[in-house]
Scaffold this motif. Structure first.
Motif, mmCIF file in Angstrom:
data_model
loop_
_atom_site.group_PDB
_atom_site.id
_atom_site.type_symbol
_atom_site.label_atom_id
_atom_site.label_comp_id
_atom_site.label_asym_id
_atom_site.label_seq_id
_atom_site.Cartn_x
_atom_site.Cartn_y
_atom_site.Cartn_z
ATOM 1 N N UNK A 52 -7.452 -91.457 -1.110
ATOM 2 C CA UNK A 52 -6.442 -90.722 -1.863
ATOM 3 C C UNK A 52 -6.987 -89.377 -2.280
ATOM 4 N N UNK A 53 -6.158 -88.389 -2.231
ATOM 5 C CA UNK A 53 -6.599 -87.033 -2.541
ATOM 6 C C UNK A 53 -6.967 -86.853 -4.009
ATOM 7 N N UNK A 54 -6.316 -87.577 -4.869
ATOM 8 C CA UNK A 54 -6.557 -87.366 -6.292
ATOM 9 C C UNK A 54 -7.581 -88.335 -6.863
ATOM 10 N N UNK A 55 -8.174 -89.179 -6.046
ATOM 11 C CA UNK A 55 -9.149 -90.136 -6.564
ATOM 12 C C UNK A 55 -8.448 -91.294 -7.237
ATOM 13 N N UNK A 56 -9.151 -91.929 -8.133
ATOM 14 C CA UNK A 56 -8.577 -93.090 -8.821
ATOM 15 C C UNK A 56 -7.555 -92.659 -9.856
ATOM 16 N N UNK A 57 -6.754 -93.614 -10.251
ATOM 17 C CA UNK A 57 -5.732 -93.381 -11.260
ATOM 18 C C UNK A 57 -6.406 -92.989 -12.570
ATOM 19 N N UNK A 58 -6.023 -91.850 -13.117
ATOM 20 C CA UNK A 58 -6.645 -91.354 -14.344
ATOM 21 C C UNK A 58 -6.071 -92.040 -15.583
ATOM 22 N N UNK A 59 -4.937 -92.695 -15.444
ATOM 23 C CA UNK A 59 -4.335 -93.400 -16.577
ATOM 24 C C UNK A 59 -5.175 -94.620 -16.930
ATOM 25 N N UNK A 60 -5.402 -94.806 -18.209
ATOM 26 C CA UNK A 60 -6.110 -96.006 -18.639
ATOM 27 C C UNK A 60 -5.467 -96.529 -19.905
ATOM 28 N N UNK A 61 -5.615 -97.814 -20.100
ATOM 29 C CA UNK A 61 -5.063 -98.452 -21.282
ATOM 30 C C UNK A 61 -6.162 -98.760 -22.275
ATOM 31 N N UNK A 62 -5.760 -98.981 -23.513
ATOM 32 C CA UNK A 62 -6.690 -99.415 -24.552
ATOM 33 C C UNK A 62 -6.107 -100.643 -25.230
ATOM 34 N N UNK A 63 -6.990 -101.540 -25.644
ATOM 35 C CA UNK A 63 -6.552 -102.755 -26.310
ATOM 36 C C UNK A 63 -7.377 -102.942 -27.578
ATOM 37 N N UNK A 64 -6.684 -103.247 -28.667
ATOM 38 C CA UNK A 64 -7.336 -103.498 -29.956
ATOM 39 C C UNK A 64 -7.672 -104.988 -30.023
ATOM 40 N N UNK A 65 -8.941 -105.314 -29.860
ATOM 41 C CA UNK A 65 -9.369 -106.706 -29.792
ATOM 42 C C UNK A 65 -9.170 -107.441 -31.115
ATOM 43 N N UNK A 66 -9.260 -106.741 -32.233
ATOM 44 C CA UNK A 66 -9.039 -107.386 -33.532
ATOM 45 C C UNK A 66 -7.592 -107.865 -33.647
ATOM 46 N N UNK A 67 -6.668 -107.049 -33.179
ATOM 47 C CA UNK A 67 -5.255 -107.419 -33.201
ATOM 48 C C UNK A 67 -4.998 -108.582 -32.249
ATOM 49 N N UNK A 85 -6.875 -112.522 -17.442
ATOM 50 C CA UNK A 85 -5.607 -112.649 -16.730
ATOM 51 C C UNK A 85 -4.555 -111.706 -17.328
ATOM 52 N N UNK A 86 -4.476 -111.683 -18.653
ATOM 53 C CA UNK A 86 -3.507 -110.819 -19.332
ATOM 54 C C UNK A 86 -3.816 -109.343 -19.077
ATOM 55 N N UNK A 87 -5.079 -108.966 -19.152
ATOM 56 C CA UNK A 87 -5.457 -107.567 -18.924
ATOM 57 C C UNK A 87 -5.130 -107.138 -17.500
ATOM 58 N N UNK A 88 -5.421 -107.997 -16.545
ATOM 59 C CA UNK A 88 -5.128 -107.683 -15.140
ATOM 60 C C UNK A 88 -3.630 -107.513 -14.921
ATOM 61 N N UNK A 89 -2.847 -108.417 -15.471
ATOM 62 C CA UNK A 89 -1.390 -108.357 -15.304
ATOM 63 C C UNK A 89 -0.810 -107.100 -15.956
ATOM 64 N N UNK A 90 -1.248 -106.799 -17.168
ATOM 65 C CA UNK A 90 -0.731 -105.626 -17.878
ATOM 66 C C UNK A 90 -1.140 -104.341 -17.159
ATOM 67 N N UNK A 91 -2.374 -104.263 -16.710
ATOM 68 C CA UNK A 91 -2.832 -103.067 -15.990
ATOM 69 C C UNK A 91 -2.019 -102.856 -14.723
ATOM 70 N N UNK A 92 -1.742 -103.942 -14.011
ATOM 71 C CA UNK A 92 -0.968 -103.845 -12.776
ATOM 72 C C UNK A 92 0.473 -103.421 -13.065
ATOM 73 N N UNK A 93 1.089 -104.051 -14.069
ATOM 74 C CA UNK A 93 2.476 -103.727 -14.420
ATOM 75 C C UNK A 93 2.641 -102.276 -14.849
ATOM 76 N N UNK A 146 -8.424 -100.905 -18.374
ATOM 77 C CA UNK A 146 -8.068 -101.156 -19.768
ATOM 78 C C UNK A 146 -9.385 -101.285 -20.524
ATOM 79 N N UNK A 147 -9.550 -100.455 -21.533
ATOM 80 C CA UNK A 147 -10.789 -100.404 -22.296
ATOM 81 C C UNK A 147 -10.567 -100.897 -23.718
ATOM 82 N N UNK A 148 -11.654 -101.280 -24.371
ATOM 83 C CA UNK A 148 -11.583 -101.695 -25.771
ATOM 84 C C UNK A 148 -11.335 -100.447 -26.619
ATOM 85 N N UNK A 149 -10.329 -100.513 -27.461
ATOM 86 C CA UNK A 149 -9.884 -99.356 -28.239
ATOM 87 C C UNK A 149 -10.998 -98.751 -29.096
ATOM 88 N N UNK A 150 -11.853 -99.602 -29.677
ATOM 89 C CA UNK A 150 -12.937 -99.104 -30.525
ATOM 90 C C UNK A 150 -13.936 -98.246 -29.761
#
Length: 136
Positions: free
Chosen positions: A19-34, A100-108, A114-118
Motif C-alpha cells: 500500500x502506498x500509504x503504509x499501515x492504517x494510521x488510525x488507532x484506538x485507545x481503551x481505558x482498562x480501568x473502565x 477477542x473483543x479488541x480484535x473485533x472492535x479494531x476490525x469493525x 488498539x492501545x492502552x489509554x494510559x
C-alpha cells in the motif's frame, strides 16, 4: 540505466504489495480501568475465583484438623498450588475475552491497533465502551 529501472520496478511492486500509504494510521485507545469495572465477565470471573477460594479454604481447614505440622504444611502447599491454578485459569479466560473483543472492535472500526489509554498521551479513537460490550 538497467539498475535504475530494476530499482524503480522493485519500489513499485513494494508500494503495490504494502500500500502506498503504509499501515492504517488510525488507532484506538481503551481505558482498562473502565473495562475492569464495567465488563460483566470480569465481575463473574472475580466471583468464581472468590467462591472457589472460599471452598478451598474450608477444604483445607477440614483436612488440616488433627494433622501433624509436616502434614499441614503439605496440605497448605497443595491448596496454594490449586488456588494459583484457579487464578491462572481466570486470568487466561479474561485475557482471551479481552483479546477477542479488541480484535473485533479494531476490525469493525478499521483501526490499525488498539492501545492502552494510559500509555497514549493524546489522540486515538476511544473504543472502551465497544470493548466492554464485546467481552463475553
Amino acid at each position: 540505466m538497467k539498475k535504475q529501472l530494476v530499482a524503480g520496478l522493485m519500489v513499485m511492486v513494494a508500494m503495490l504489495s504494502f500500500g502506498c500509504s503504509g499501515r492504517n494510521a488510525e488507532f484506538g485507545v481503551v481505558d482498562m480501568k473502565t473495562v475492569e469495572s464495567k465488563a460483566a465477565i470480569v465481575q463473574t470471573v472475580k466471583e468464581e475465583v472468590s467462591t472457589k477460594g472460599k471452598a478451598l479454604q474450608e477444604e483445607m481447614e477440614k483436612e488440616m484438623a488433627g494433622k501433624s505440622q509436616e502434614e499441614q504444611k503439605k496440605i497448605l502447599e497443595d491448596k496454594t498450588a490449586e488456588m494459583q491454578l484457579i487464578q491462572s485459569e481466570a486470568q487466561n479466560k479474561l485475557k482471551a475475552s479481552l483479546d477477542s473483543a479488541l480484535t473485533a472492535v479494531a476490525k469493525e472500526k478499521g483501526l490499525g491497533a488498539v492501545l492502552v489509554k494510559d500509555a497514549v498521551p493524546q489522540g486515538g479513537v476511544d473504543v472502551t465502551d465497544a470493548v466492554v460490550e464485546k467481552m463475553k
